[in-house]
Design a protein around this motif. Structure first.
Motif, PDB file in Angstrom:
ATOM      1  N   ARG A   1      27.685  23.446  43.894  1.00 52.70           N
ATOM      2  CA  ARG A   1      26.621  23.054  44.817  1.00 52.70           C
ATOM      3  C   ARG A   1      27.150  23.021  46.248  1.00 52.70           C
ATOM      4  N   ASP A   2      26.438  23.690  47.147  1.00 49.53           N
ATOM      5  CA  ASP A   2      26.771  23.726  48.578  1.00 49.53           C
ATOM      6  C   ASP A   2      28.138  24.360  48.851  1.00 49.53           C
ATOM      7  N   GLU A   3      28.660  25.095  47.893  1.00 49.22           N
ATOM      8  CA  GLU A   3      29.957  25.751  48.072  1.00 49.22           C
ATOM      9  C   GLU A   3      29.786  27.266  48.008  1.00 49.22           C
ATOM     10  N   SER A   4      30.620  27.963  48.765  1.00 48.09           N
ATOM     11  CA  SER A   4      30.687  29.412  48.622  1.00 48.09           C
ATOM     12  C   SER A   4      31.600  29.712  47.441  1.00 48.09           C
ATOM     13  N   VAL A   5      31.122  30.554  46.540  1.00 50.24           N
ATOM     14  CA  VAL A   5      31.881  30.895  45.335  1.00 50.24           C
ATOM     15  C   VAL A   5      32.452  32.301  45.488  1.00 50.24           C
ATOM     16  N   SER A   6      33.720  32.452  45.118  1.00 51.70           N
ATOM     17  CA  SER A   6      34.377  33.762  45.136  1.00 51.70           C
ATOM     18  C   SER A   6      34.748  34.135  43.717  1.00 51.70           C
ATOM     19  N   CYS A   7      34.380  35.347  43.290  1.00 53.80           N
ATOM     20  CA  CYS A   7      34.639  35.807  41.928  1.00 53.80           C
ATOM     21  C   CYS A   7      35.452  37.100  41.949  1.00 53.80           C
ATOM     22  N   ASP A   8      36.629  37.060  41.351  1.00 51.97           N
ATOM     23  CA  ASP A   8      37.535  38.202  41.269  1.00 51.97           C
ATOM     24  C   ASP A   8      37.336  38.876  39.911  1.00 51.97           C
ATOM     25  N   GLN A   9      36.736  40.048  39.925  1.00 55.28           N
ATOM     26  CA  GLN A   9      36.357  40.737  38.684  1.00 55.28           C
ATOM     27  C   GLN A   9      37.564  41.124  37.841  1.00 55.28           C
ATOM     28  N   LYS A  10      37.427  40.864  36.521  1.00 57.17           N
ATOM     29  CA  LYS A  10      38.441  41.274  35.551  1.00 57.17           C
ATOM     30  C   LYS A  10      37.926  42.360  34.617  1.00 57.17           C
ATOM     31  N   ASP A  11      36.622  42.306  34.314  1.00 54.98           N
ATOM     32  CA  ASP A  11      36.061  43.235  33.334  1.00 54.98           C
ATOM     33  C   ASP A  11      34.538  43.173  33.430  1.00 54.98           C
ATOM     34  N   ILE A  12      33.870  43.937  32.573  1.00 52.07           N
ATOM     35  CA  ILE A  12      32.419  43.855  32.396  1.00 52.07           C
ATOM     36  C   ILE A  12      32.171  43.721  30.900  1.00 52.07           C
ATOM     37  N   ASP A  13      31.398  42.709  30.489  1.00 46.37           N
ATOM     38  CA  ASP A  13      31.181  42.530  29.058  1.00 46.37           C
ATOM     39  C   ASP A  13      30.049  43.426  28.562  1.00 46.37           C
ATOM     40  N   ARG A  14      29.788  43.378  27.269  1.00 49.82           N
ATOM     41  CA  ARG A  14      28.819  44.310  26.684  1.00 49.82           C
ATOM     42  C   ARG A  14      27.396  44.024  27.112  1.00 49.82           C
ATOM     43  N   TYR A  15      27.159  42.871  27.733  1.00 49.63           N
ATOM     44  CA  TYR A  15      25.831  42.554  28.240  1.00 49.63           C
ATOM     45  C   TYR A  15      25.666  42.975  29.705  1.00 49.63           C
TER      46      TYR A  15
END
Length: 241
Positions: free
Chosen positions: A83-97
């Motif tokens: 909440r109220d935070e900037s989120v950073s996501c470092d990609q590792k993979d892509i799942d089957r969905y």
């Protein structure tokens, strides 16, 4: 081999390589919304936290002989963390969905690590050992699920009809998106093979000095002709008022 044929073969090889590597590492950042205890969305992108499995939102545990809405607590905890935070996501993979599997942080905290250390998720040892130590620490301290009777999230999903329906819906949507991508890919390859000239976008056409492109000219395709007037990549005229 002619130069034109060589260009076509190079293009096809490049496209093939790009399609074979859908999980090329990327970093995404922005305001996020928690979907449940281990997945979130940034804009139109959905992310699954790498290396953990959190309690499902509908999942119920038993604590002190009382029903505990453990799944709801897991989802609420992740919502609070971002909440109220900037989120950073470092990609590792892509799942089957089609979800992006990533290590996500907010306020310099690894969200997966926090969820495991609070006893609201289990470490997935088959993918990484990064969170095993935090799971053991939560177990020793009797935090969250380690002070309760619970099903592992994977076991809960296996016996939950609503989870099965959600899984089928996600798979169907992923297949639909893949079909669209395949059709677009075939269109690009057809354009390249018939004219011998292919521009990925108008920026590429302008960089090659070929813009504007007129219908019937090499390199012209409807995907570059936004207004359908037979002229692609024409100069932007803007509003004259």
């Amino acid at each position: 081999m002619s130069q034109s044929l060589a260009r076509i073969l190079s293009l096809v090889l490049a496209l093939g390589l790009s399609c074979a590597s859908p999980a090329a590492a990327q970093v995404y950042a922005g305001q996020a919304v928690a979907v449940d205890g281990d997945s979130l969305e940034i804009g139109s992108k959905r992310f699954r936290l790498f290396g953990i499995d959190a309690l499902e939102a509908r999942q119920t545990c038993t604590r002190r002989e009382q029903a505990w809405q453990c799944g709801e607590e897991a989802a609420a905890t992740l919502r609070g963390l971002i909440r109220d935070e900037s989120v950073s996501c470092d990609q590792k993979d892509i799942d089957r969905y089609g979800r992006i599997v990533a290590v996500c942080t907010a306020n310099r905290r690894d969200l997966a690590q926090v969820m495991v250390s609070m006893g609201l998720a289990v470490a997935l040892r088959e993918f990484t050992t990064d969170y095993v130590e935090w799971e053991e620490l939560a177990r020793q301290r009797g935090l969250g699920i380690w002070a309760a009777e619970f099903q592992r999230p994977s076991e809960f999903r296996a016996g939950d009809e609503e989870s099965a329906r959600e899984e089928r819906a996600m798979l169907a949507e992923q297949q639909r998106r893949q079909s669209v991508r395949n059709a677009q890919e075939l269109s690009r390859r057809a354009a390249a093979s018939t004219s011998g000239v292919y521009y990925r976008n108008c920026a590429a056409a302008r960089a090659a000095g070929a813009a504007p492109l007129y219908r019937g000219q090499p390199g012209y395709r409807s995907g570059l002709d936004a207004d359908g007037d037979g002229i692609a990549c024409e100069p932007y005229r803007g509003n004259r008022g």
